[in-house]
Design a protein around this motif. Structure first.
Motif, PDB file in Angstrom:
ATOM      1  N   SER A  13       0.780  -1.238  -0.033  1.00 32.74           N
ATOM      2  CA  SER A  13       0.032  -0.030  -0.065  1.00 32.74           C
ATOM      3  C   SER A  13       0.821   1.276   0.012  1.00 32.74           C
ATOM      4  O   SER A  13       0.361   2.354  -0.325  1.00 32.74           O
ATOM      5  CB  SER A  13      -0.964   0.209   1.267  1.00 32.74           C
ATOM      6  OG  SER A  13      -0.111   0.033   2.385  1.00 32.74           O
ATOM      7  N   LEU A  17      -0.314   4.837  -1.607  1.00 29.71           N
ATOM      8  CA  LEU A  17      -0.428   6.198  -1.129  1.00 29.71           C
ATOM      9  C   LEU A  17       0.313   7.058  -1.434  1.00 29.71           C
ATOM     10  O   LEU A  17       0.124   8.270  -1.393  1.00 29.71           O
ATOM     11  CB  LEU A  17      -0.296   5.808   0.614  1.00 29.71           C
ATOM     12  CG  LEU A  17      -1.383   5.003   1.036  1.00 29.71           C
ATOM     13  CD1 LEU A  17      -0.905   4.498   2.707  1.00 29.71           C
ATOM     14  CD2 LEU A  17      -2.557   5.944   1.391  1.00 29.71           C
ATOM     15  N   TYR A  21      -0.693  10.774  -2.400  1.00 21.32           N
ATOM     16  CA  TYR A  21      -0.327  12.281  -1.855  1.00 21.32           C
ATOM     17  C   TYR A  21       0.492  13.053  -2.994  1.00 21.32           C
ATOM     18  O   TYR A  21       0.350  14.477  -2.802  1.00 21.32           O
ATOM     19  CB  TYR A  21       0.493  11.755  -0.703  1.00 21.32           C
ATOM     20  CG  TYR A  21      -0.487  11.840   0.574  1.00 21.32           C
ATOM     21  CD1 TYR A  21      -1.089  12.668   1.163  1.00 21.32           C
ATOM     22  CD2 TYR A  21      -0.292  10.484   1.086  1.00 21.32           C
ATOM     23  CE1 TYR A  21      -1.943  12.228   2.245  1.00 21.32           C
ATOM     24  CE2 TYR A  21      -1.226  10.138   2.410  1.00 21.32           C
ATOM     25  CZ  TYR A  21      -1.755  11.005   2.901  1.00 21.32           C
ATOM     26  OH  TYR A  21      -2.591  10.729   3.932  1.00 21.32           O
ATOM     27  N   ALA A  48       4.413   8.129   4.000  1.00 24.45           N
ATOM     28  CA  ALA A  48       3.648   7.007   3.754  1.00 24.45           C
ATOM     29  C   ALA A  48       4.320   6.055   2.845  1.00 24.45           C
ATOM     30  O   ALA A  48       4.069   4.961   2.867  1.00 24.45           O
ATOM     31  CB  ALA A  48       2.227   7.434   2.907  1.00 24.45           C
ATOM     32  N   LEU A  81      -8.841  12.225   5.200  1.00 19.46           N
ATOM     33  CA  LEU A  81      -7.655  11.309   5.060  1.00 19.46           C
ATOM     34  C   LEU A  81      -7.622  10.467   6.401  1.00 19.46           C
ATOM     35  O   LEU A  81      -7.380   9.453   6.398  1.00 19.46           O
ATOM     36  CB  LEU A  81      -6.531  12.465   5.044  1.00 19.46           C
ATOM     37  CG  LEU A  81      -6.324  13.059   3.758  1.00 19.46           C
ATOM     38  CD1 LEU A  81      -5.224  13.914   3.744  1.00 19.46           C
ATOM     39  CD2 LEU A  81      -6.145  11.926   2.448  1.00 19.46           C
ATOM     40  N   HIS A  85      -7.620   6.496   6.652  1.00 16.32           N
ATOM     41  CA  HIS A  85      -6.602   5.644   7.549  1.00 16.32           C
ATOM     42  C   HIS A  85      -7.378   4.790   8.490  1.00 16.32           C
ATOM     43  O   HIS A  85      -6.787   3.693   8.898  1.00 16.32           O
ATOM     44  CB  HIS A  85      -5.480   6.678   8.173  1.00 16.32           C
ATOM     45  CG  HIS A  85      -4.624   7.365   6.882  1.00 16.32           C
ATOM     46  ND1 HIS A  85      -3.677   6.503   6.225  1.00 16.32           N
ATOM     47  CD2 HIS A  85      -4.451   8.290   6.402  1.00 16.32           C
ATOM     48  CE1 HIS A  85      -3.212   7.255   5.479  1.00 16.32           C
ATOM     49  NE2 HIS A  85      -3.606   8.378   5.528  1.00 16.32           N
ATOM     50  N   THR A  88      -8.996   1.758   6.688  1.00 16.09           N
ATOM     51  CA  THR A  88      -7.821   0.914   6.339  1.00 16.09           C
ATOM     52  C   THR A  88      -7.096   0.216   7.206  1.00 16.09           C
ATOM     53  O   THR A  88      -6.989  -1.025   7.243  1.00 16.09           O
ATOM     54  CB  THR A  88      -6.831   1.833   5.219  1.00 16.09           C
ATOM     55  OG1 THR A  88      -7.783   2.476   4.391  1.00 16.09           O
ATOM     56  CG2 THR A  88      -5.932   0.715   4.694  1.00 16.09           C
ATOM     57  N   GLY A  89      -6.794   1.043   8.563  1.00 12.02           N
ATOM     58  CA  GLY A  89      -6.099   0.342   9.515  1.00 12.02           C
ATOM     59  C   GLY A  89      -7.091  -0.685  10.096  1.00 12.02           C
ATOM     60  O   GLY A  89      -6.585  -1.781  10.560  1.00 12.02           O
ATOM     61  N   ASN A 105      -0.860   2.647   9.458  1.00  9.83           N
ATOM     62  CA  ASN A 105      -1.968   3.393   9.096  1.00  9.83           C
ATOM     63  C   ASN A 105      -2.440   4.178  10.236  1.00  9.83           C
ATOM     64  O   ASN A 105      -2.783   5.426   9.994  1.00  9.83           O
ATOM     65  CB  ASN A 105      -3.190   2.520   8.559  1.00  9.83           C
ATOM     66  CG  ASN A 105      -3.245   2.581   7.106  1.00  9.83           C
ATOM     67  OD1 ASN A 105      -3.203   3.586   6.248  1.00  9.83           O
ATOM     68  ND2 ASN A 105      -3.192   1.417   6.367  1.00  9.83           N
ATOM     69  N   LEU A 108      -0.276   7.095  10.821  1.00 12.60           N
ATOM     70  CA  LEU A 108      -0.457   8.256   9.648  1.00 12.60           C
ATOM     71  C   LEU A 108      -1.590   9.277   9.986  1.00 12.60           C
ATOM     72  O   LEU A 108      -1.684  10.185   9.475  1.00 12.60           O
ATOM     73  CB  LEU A 108      -0.677   7.648   8.310  1.00 12.60           C
ATOM     74  CG  LEU A 108       0.720   7.178   7.787  1.00 12.60           C
ATOM     75  CD1 LEU A 108       0.250   6.177   6.396  1.00 12.60           C
ATOM     76  CD2 LEU A 108       1.707   8.154   7.269  1.00 12.60           C
ATOM     77  N   ILE A 109      -2.393   8.885  11.029  1.00 15.06           N
ATOM     78  CA  ILE A 109      -3.717   9.565  11.200  1.00 15.06           C
ATOM     79  C   ILE A 109      -3.189  10.943  11.781  1.00 15.06           C
ATOM     80  O   ILE A 109      -3.817  11.868  11.281  1.00 15.06           O
ATOM     81  CB  ILE A 109      -4.404   8.998  12.171  1.00 15.06           C
ATOM     82  CG1 ILE A 109      -5.213   7.793  11.499  1.00 15.06           C
ATOM     83  CG2 ILE A 109      -5.683   9.860  12.743  1.00 15.06           C
ATOM     84  CD1 ILE A 109      -5.911   6.748  12.429  1.00 15.06           C
ATOM     85  N   SER A 112      -1.939  13.216   9.183  1.00 14.26           N
ATOM     86  CA  SER A 112      -2.884  13.491   7.977  1.00 14.26           C
ATOM     87  C   SER A 112      -4.074  14.455   8.402  1.00 14.26           C
ATOM     88  O   SER A 112      -4.750  15.232   7.702  1.00 14.26           O
ATOM     89  CB  SER A 112      -3.566  12.279   7.542  1.00 14.26           C
ATOM     90  OG  SER A 112      -4.485  11.573   8.525  1.00 14.26           O
TER      91      SER A 112
END
Length: 131
Positions: A13, A17, A21, A48, A81, A85, A88-89, A105, A108-109, A112
């Motif tokens: 992924s 990603l 981005y 990412a 976003l 995430h 997906t997480g 993921n 990344l929150i 994001s």
């Protein structure tokens, strides 16, 4: 171990990603007002692409413009976003093998949601940020 996780992440992924981005950053850089948001998108994309072994820290020299920019980002793009995430997480955490990637993921929150005024550093040097 982090290299192996990063290579698997890259193929599953991370590359997609990064491209998303990168495209968003290119679109944001079309206008002068969007350039800081485009740069933030490029920074998130690089993070990412290779997230294991790195983390984000707040920059102490970030001022009021970063705060205003983060509010705009949060309202316009950040919560979408972050929601993506989270979903997906959670989906990645269903399998045992996917748990580290789900955690990545979740990592990344925060960046994001509020990307301006943050810096990406190696996890073994989390306090090497500029003061």
């Amino acid at each position: 171990m982090k290299t192996i996780l990063n290579v698997i992440w890259l193929f599953l992924s991370g590359f997609w990603l990064f491209l998303a981005y990168l495209a968003a950053g290119a679109l944001l850089c079309i206008t002068i007002i969007g350039i800081p948001f485009g740069v933030a998108s490029f920074r998130i994309g690089a993070y990412a692409l290779w997230p294991f072994g790195r983390t984000t820290v707040e920059r102490r020299d970030a001022g009021a413009p970063s705060c205003v920019g983060n509010v705009l980002w949060l309202v316009l793009a950040g919560w979408w976003l972050a929601l993506a995430h989270v979903v997906t997480g959670v989906l990645l955490c269903i399998t045992i093998i996917g748990i580290p990637f789900g955690i990545a993921n979740f990592k990344l929150i925060p960046v994001s949601l509020l990307p301006l005024g943050r810096e990406i550093v190696p996890t073994d040097q989390p306090f090497s940020s500029r003061w």
